[in-house]
Design a protein around this motif. Structure first.
Motif, PDB file in Angstrom:
ATOM      1  N   TRP A 140      71.905 -40.743  80.077  1.00 51.46           N
ATOM      2  CA  TRP A 140      73.045 -40.290  79.285  1.00 51.46           C
ATOM      3  C   TRP A 140      73.116 -38.759  79.345  1.00 51.46           C
ATOM      4  O   TRP A 140      72.106 -38.083  79.132  1.00 51.46           O
ATOM      5  CB  TRP A 140      72.903 -40.715  77.832  1.00 51.46           C
ATOM      6  N   CYS A 141      74.302 -38.234  79.604  1.00 46.74           N
ATOM      7  CA  CYS A 141      74.554 -36.795  79.540  1.00 46.74           C
ATOM      8  C   CYS A 141      75.601 -36.595  78.454  1.00 46.74           C
ATOM      9  O   CYS A 141      76.752 -37.003  78.617  1.00 46.74           O
ATOM     10  CB  CYS A 141      75.057 -36.287  80.893  1.00 46.74           C
ATOM     11  N   THR A 142      75.219 -36.003  77.347  1.00 39.92           N
ATOM     12  CA  THR A 142      76.134 -35.945  76.198  1.00 39.92           C
ATOM     13  C   THR A 142      77.320 -35.015  76.433  1.00 39.92           C
ATOM     14  O   THR A 142      78.465 -35.381  76.210  1.00 39.92           O
ATOM     15  CB  THR A 142      75.395 -35.495  74.928  1.00 39.92           C
ATOM     16  N   ILE A 143      77.036 -33.776  76.915  1.00 40.14           N
ATOM     17  CA  ILE A 143      78.074 -32.748  77.010  1.00 40.14           C
ATOM     18  C   ILE A 143      77.925 -32.007  78.330  1.00 40.14           C
ATOM     19  O   ILE A 143      76.824 -31.614  78.713  1.00 40.14           O
ATOM     20  CB  ILE A 143      77.973 -31.733  75.846  1.00 40.14           C
ATOM     21  N   ASN A 144      79.027 -31.801  79.011  1.00 44.42           N
ATOM     22  CA  ASN A 144      79.024 -31.007  80.236  1.00 44.42           C
ATOM     23  C   ASN A 144      79.320 -29.548  79.924  1.00 44.42           C
ATOM     24  O   ASN A 144      80.339 -29.238  79.297  1.00 44.42           O
ATOM     25  CB  ASN A 144      80.077 -31.526  81.221  1.00 44.42           C
ATOM     26  N   GLU A 145      78.416 -28.673  80.330  1.00 46.50           N
ATOM     27  CA  GLU A 145      78.588 -27.227  80.264  1.00 46.50           C
ATOM     28  C   GLU A 145      79.125 -26.735  78.915  1.00 46.50           C
ATOM     29  O   GLU A 145      80.178 -26.094  78.834  1.00 46.50           O
ATOM     30  CB  GLU A 145      79.507 -26.769  81.408  1.00 46.50           C
ATOM     31  N   VAL A 156      68.202 -38.758  77.710  1.00 45.84           N
ATOM     32  CA  VAL A 156      69.399 -38.091  77.187  1.00 45.84           C
ATOM     33  C   VAL A 156      69.272 -36.584  77.398  1.00 45.84           C
ATOM     34  O   VAL A 156      68.217 -35.991  77.136  1.00 45.84           O
ATOM     35  CB  VAL A 156      69.579 -38.386  75.683  1.00 45.84           C
ATOM     36  N   GLY A 157      70.343 -35.970  77.881  1.00 43.13           N
ATOM     37  CA  GLY A 157      70.348 -34.521  78.065  1.00 43.13           C
ATOM     38  C   GLY A 157      71.768 -33.998  78.134  1.00 43.13           C
ATOM     39  O   GLY A 157      72.723 -34.685  77.749  1.00 43.13           O
ATOM     40  N   ILE A 158      71.913 -32.769  78.619  1.00 46.28           N
ATOM     41  CA  ILE A 158      73.228 -32.162  78.855  1.00 46.28           C
ATOM     42  C   ILE A 158      73.277 -31.692  80.306  1.00 46.28           C
ATOM     43  O   ILE A 158      72.283 -31.784  81.036  1.00 46.28           O
ATOM     44  CB  ILE A 158      73.500 -30.962  77.925  1.00 46.28           C
ATOM     45  N   ALA A 159      74.430 -31.189  80.726  1.00 49.99           N
ATOM     46  CA  ALA A 159      74.551 -30.475  82.002  1.00 49.99           C
ATOM     47  C   ALA A 159      74.949 -29.048  81.673  1.00 49.99           C
ATOM     48  O   ALA A 159      76.044 -28.813  81.168  1.00 49.99           O
ATOM     49  CB  ALA A 159      75.606 -31.134  82.892  1.00 49.99           C
ATOM     50  N   ASN A 160      74.038 -28.110  81.907  1.00 53.36           N
ATOM     51  CA  ASN A 160      74.306 -26.712  81.584  1.00 53.36           C
ATOM     52  C   ASN A 160      74.764 -25.953  82.821  1.00 53.36           C
ATOM     53  O   ASN A 160      74.197 -26.129  83.907  1.00 53.36           O
ATOM     54  CB  ASN A 160      73.044 -26.044  81.031  1.00 53.36           C
ATOM     55  N   ASN A 161      75.780 -25.111  82.670  1.00 54.17           N
ATOM     56  CA  ASN A 161      76.204 -24.253  83.772  1.00 54.17           C
ATOM     57  C   ASN A 161      75.241 -23.075  83.841  1.00 54.17           C
ATOM     58  O   ASN A 161      75.439 -22.041  83.212  1.00 54.17           O
ATOM     59  CB  ASN A 161      77.638 -23.774  83.566  1.00 54.17           C
TER      60      ASN A 161
END
Length: 389
Positions: free
Chosen positions: A154-159, A210-215
């Protein structure tokens, strides 16, 4: 005898491609759909984009032809919850079918829950400045956590940092808010939203990731000047580290997107010799710096986006080679990198730039929507098949 690989990657490495819902499925009841007319550089609107909401089996088959063993896509919040607390089960069934089709093709799905677009009702209530925004997002996450099946990643929020800056700081994306106060409110509500989502998802599935995708961007001082060094350090903290530090213990992996290298502060800027079609500097060495720096989190690292706009497909193979050499080097030097996802599977709607930038390994004809492989896709397919090159 098979040719010896110069760069071989760890066993079970994830090789994938990435997309996002609005960019390939087109507009719905979200804020971007309303904002697009008159605000897109090439005067286009997203429309049905690549029509991938209906053609998802075709697109997953394209990922399979690339020998991908993973595929990152996103769920369009406004499709699923077109009005507050009403969830469309037919839409859920489509996104569940996408997951099921990936698994049928032996492709690991990584699903992003929020990739820049919000439902109109959410935007009209104040968007991410509204103190109630994190809970509204969590209601949506709760529904997904209880109803999506067989999803490990799961990726909660992109950038989140880039989004808050562009939409609420600079005001170049909807809702075009400008200033320190709206940016700070939006950023902190995104931090709260991720924390809540992480807890909610793990309440239903303790073994998922679970994580995010950080720019994440590369920064270096333009000179040894004290101000340049301080500005570089400050920029690196706010862009690469702030969100992770504010959400400590709410990540099972570090998700990174890499596109940008920056020379910061007073001093003579180095001449940029390699750019993509959008004028962005291409700097593989900066990628290495970002990956090595991420070792400090002591978590698995997944590169969830990395790619370039290259309509003529002149530089894409070289780009992939040189960036993967940096990934390999970082792994050799202790970075726990577990996967690489090229952006993007398809040419798509590239936000405020419209359909002009071409990021796809597959070209998409804007009239017929026919997908055609670019030459560079054949190289990437070999890399994925051989687990190296």
């Amino acid at each position: 005898m098979p040719k010896k690989l110069d760069y071989s990657f760890p066993k079970n490495f994830l090789w994938g491609t990435a997309t996002s819902s609005h960019q390939i499925e087109g507009g719905t009841l979200n804020d971007w759909t309303i904002w697009e007319p008159g605000n897109i550089a090439d005067n286009s609107i997203s429309g049905i984009a690549c029509d991938s909401f209906r053609r998802f089996k075709e697109d997953i088959a394209l990922a399979k032809k690339l020998n991908n063993n993973a595929y990152r896509f996103s769920i369009e919040w406004s499709r699923l919850e077109p009005r507050p607390n009403y969830f469309d089960n037919k839409v859920l069934a489509v996104y569940q079918a996408m997951i099921d089709e990936c698994l049928r093709q032996k492709i690991e799905p990584i699903v992003t829950l929020y990739h820049f677009t919000v439902p109109i009702w959410f935007a009209e209530a104040g968007g991410w400045e509204n103190p109630a925004a994190p809970q509204a997002f969590n209601n949506y996450v709760t529904y997904l956590a209880h109803n999506l099946k067989n999803l490990k990643f799961w990726c909660t929020i992109n950038e989140p940092g880039l989004y808050a800056f562009n939409a609420y700081g600079q005001g170049v994306w909807p809702p075009q808010r400008f200033g320190l106060s709206p940016w700070w409110k939006a950023l902190n509500n995104l931090i709260k939203a991720h924390r809540l989502a992480y807890q909610t998802i793990h309440l239903t599935n303790k073994r998922c990731l679970v994580g995010i995708a950080n720019n994440s961007q590369a920064f270096e001082p333009a000179s040894p000047n004290f101000i340049a060094r301080q500005l570089s350090t400050w920029s690196k903290f706010w862009v690469n580290d702030h969100f992770f530090k504010k959400t400590a213990n709410c990540h099972d992996y570090i998700g990174l997107n890499y596109y940008f290298h920056n020379s910061i502060g007073p001093g003579k800027k180095p001449k940029i010799t390699w750019r993509n079609d959008m004028g962005w500097e291409i700097n593989p060495q900066g990628f290495y710096q970002v990956l090595i720096d991420a070792k400090k989190y002591n978590l698995p690292i997944y590169i969830l986006e990395n790619g370039l706009a290259d309509a003529q497909d002149i530089n894409r193979q070289k780009f992939i080679e040189e960036h993967l050499i940096m990934v390999h080097r970082a792994i050799q030097n202790g970075a726990p990198i577990k996967g690489y996802f090229h952006w993007s599977l398809l040419d798509n709607f590239e936000w405020k730039w419209g359909f002009t930038p071409k990021f796809g390994l597959y070209e998409v004809d804007r009239q017929s929507l026919q997908r055609r492989p670019r030459q560079s896709s054949r190289f990437y397919a070999k890399v994925c098949k051989n687990n190296g090159f």
